[in-house]
Design a protein around this motif. Structure first.
Motif, short mmCIF file in Angstrom:
data_model
loop_
_atom_site.label_atom_id
_atom_site.label_comp_id
_atom_site.label_asym_id
_atom_site.label_seq_id
_atom_site.Cartn_x
_atom_site.Cartn_y
_atom_site.Cartn_z
N ALA A 1 0.54 62.53 28.94
CA ALA A 1 0.37 63.01 27.56
C ALA A 1 1.71 63.16 26.86
CB ALA A 1 -0.38 64.34 27.58
N PHE A 2 2.73 63.57 27.59
CA PHE A 2 4.08 63.71 27.04
C PHE A 2 4.60 62.35 26.56
CE2 PHE A 2 8.67 63.34 27.89
CZ PHE A 2 9.18 64.34 27.09
N PHE A 3 4.46 61.33 27.40
CA PHE A 3 4.92 60.00 27.03
C PHE A 3 4.11 59.44 25.85
CE2 PHE A 3 6.35 59.43 31.68
CZ PHE A 3 7.65 59.80 31.38
N GLU A 4 2.80 59.68 25.86
CA GLU A 4 1.95 59.21 24.75
C GLU A 4 2.38 59.84 23.43
OE1 GLU A 4 -2.54 58.25 25.85
OE2 GLU A 4 -1.96 60.23 26.57
N LYS A 5 2.64 61.13 23.45
CA LYS A 5 3.03 61.85 22.23
C LYS A 5 4.35 61.30 21.69
CE LYS A 5 3.70 66.59 20.52
NZ LYS A 5 5.09 66.48 20.05
N ASN A 6 5.31 61.09 22.57
CA ASN A 6 6.61 60.55 22.15
C ASN A 6 6.45 59.18 21.50
OD1 ASN A 6 8.00 62.74 23.22
ND2 ASN A 6 8.24 61.77 25.22
N PHE A 7 5.56 58.39 22.05
CA PHE A 7 5.34 57.03 21.55
C PHE A 7 4.88 57.04 20.09
CE2 PHE A 7 2.76 53.24 20.87
CZ PHE A 7 3.57 52.24 21.36
N ASN B 1 11.56 67.34 31.89
CA ASN B 1 11.52 68.49 32.80
C ASN B 1 11.49 69.81 32.04
OD1 ASN B 1 14.37 69.66 32.81
ND2 ASN B 1 14.86 67.57 33.45
N LYS B 2 12.06 69.86 30.86
CA LYS B 2 11.94 71.08 30.04
C LYS B 2 10.52 71.28 29.54
CE LYS B 2 16.68 71.60 28.28
NZ LYS B 2 17.54 71.55 27.06
N PHE B 3 9.87 70.16 29.16
CA PHE B 3 8.48 70.22 28.71
C PHE B 3 7.58 70.74 29.82
CE2 PHE B 3 4.40 67.95 28.84
CZ PHE B 3 3.81 68.42 27.67
N LEU B 4 7.78 70.23 31.03
CA LEU B 4 6.93 70.62 32.15
C LEU B 4 7.22 72.05 32.60
CD1 LEU B 4 7.08 67.30 34.20
CD2 LEU B 4 5.17 68.16 32.83
N ALA B 5 8.48 72.45 32.56
CA ALA B 5 8.82 73.83 32.91
C ALA B 5 8.17 74.80 31.93
CB ALA B 5 10.33 74.01 32.92
N ALA B 6 8.16 74.43 30.65
CA ALA B 6 7.52 75.28 29.63
C ALA B 6 6.01 75.35 29.84
CB ALA B 6 7.84 74.75 28.24
N PHE C 1 5.14 74.60 35.24
CA PHE C 1 5.36 73.93 36.52
C PHE C 1 6.72 74.33 37.10
CE2 PHE C 1 2.21 71.27 34.44
CZ PHE C 1 1.30 71.04 35.46
N SER C 2 6.74 74.54 38.40
CA SER C 2 7.98 74.95 39.06
C SER C 2 8.89 73.75 39.29
CB SER C 2 7.65 75.60 40.40
OG SER C 2 7.13 74.63 41.31
N GLU C 3 10.16 74.03 39.57
CA GLU C 3 11.11 72.96 39.86
C GLU C 3 10.67 72.17 41.09
OE1 GLU C 3 15.56 73.01 41.51
OE2 GLU C 3 15.44 73.66 39.40
N LYS C 4 10.12 72.86 42.08
CA LYS C 4 9.64 72.18 43.28
C LYS C 4 8.53 71.19 42.94
CE LYS C 4 7.69 73.09 47.89
NZ LYS C 4 7.24 74.15 48.82
#
Length: 239
Positions: free
Chosen positions: A120-126, A164-169, A172-175
């Motif tokens: 979804a992140f990649f789709e939105k950027n597109f 990784n900032k999007f996913l952390a927000a 989702f953990s760093e692991k």
């Protein structure tokens, strides 16, 4: 999980001639049934089905197996999916096994959720202004909006940490990020996005769930030209 009892019930209750006959026009020849093989191109029939023994065999391409392997081969399914299809199609119940690793089950669900968020992140950027070059590139290659939407094509921005900032927000953990196949750790112990300034092609499983990604560069000087996700628990490259 599929029990041996369920497998035995399916192979004993279902008629292999009936199942194969949905794909192949069969004619009875002696104790066997004969037809044109569905697995390779041939003009003279060399594909036989033995009803009594419950197997098929092709003398042309050596395809051979039982009712389950036929469904696997003819419909491109894995073993468990073929069992489930046969059971669903013919009203055979599959007992649920309650003894399972709940922690592992929840982790797998979480992995799929993570990959869906990345897609979804990649789709939105597109679709945004930063994806203009990616949209123009795919247009030049002859891909229309319908195809782009159907295959959920996307764009990875030219950033080391946007994903990784999007996913952390998103919690989702760093692991978890490091198990996604698209985020890595540098020698300086910093995590970074592996896909940058690339058109993104999601790789899906048979249930159409994203399990990995392929990316093509937009800038000619960037290398490699094509990049795939790293192997993960649910993305096995040899499969």
């Amino acid at each position: 999980m599929i029990t041996p009892e369920t497998i035995q019930q399916i192979t004993s209750r279902l008629d292999i001639v009936e199942i194969v006959g949905e794909f192949v026009k069969l004619k009875k020849r002696g104790s066997n049934y004969l037809g044109v093989c569905p697995f390779h191109n041939e003009k003279s029939p060399s594909f036989t089905v033995n009803d009594a023994k419950g197997f098929y065999h092709c003398f042309g391409c050596a395809a051979h197996g039982d009712i389950i392997s036929f469904v696997m081969q003819s419909e491109g399914l894995e073993f468990a999916d073929a069992i489930k299809k046969l059971a669903d199609d013919h009203g055979i119940p599959i007992p649920q096994i309650t003894k399972f690793d709940k922690v592992q089950e929840e982790k797998i669900d979480r992995d799929y959720l993570l990959l869906e968020k990345i897609t979804a992140f990649f789709e939105k950027n597109f679709q945004e202004s930063q994806g203009r070059e990616a949209r123009n590139y795919l247009t030049r290659r002859g891909l229309n909006a319908e195809i782009i939407k159907k295959y959920r094509l996307g764009f990875a921005p030219n950033s080391f940490d946007a994903l990784n900032k999007f996913l952390a927000a998103a919690g989702f953990s760093e692991k978890e990020l490091l198990t996604s196949g698209v985020i890595a750790r540098s020698d300086q112990q910093k995590i970074y996005d592996k896909f940058r300034n690339r058109v993104i092609f999601p790789i899906t499983d048979k249930k159409n769930r994203p399990i990995a990604f392929g990316g093509r560069v937009l800038a000619a000087e960037d290398m490699p030209k094509y990049l795939n996700s790293a192997e993960t628990a649910i993305f096995k490259k040899n499969q």
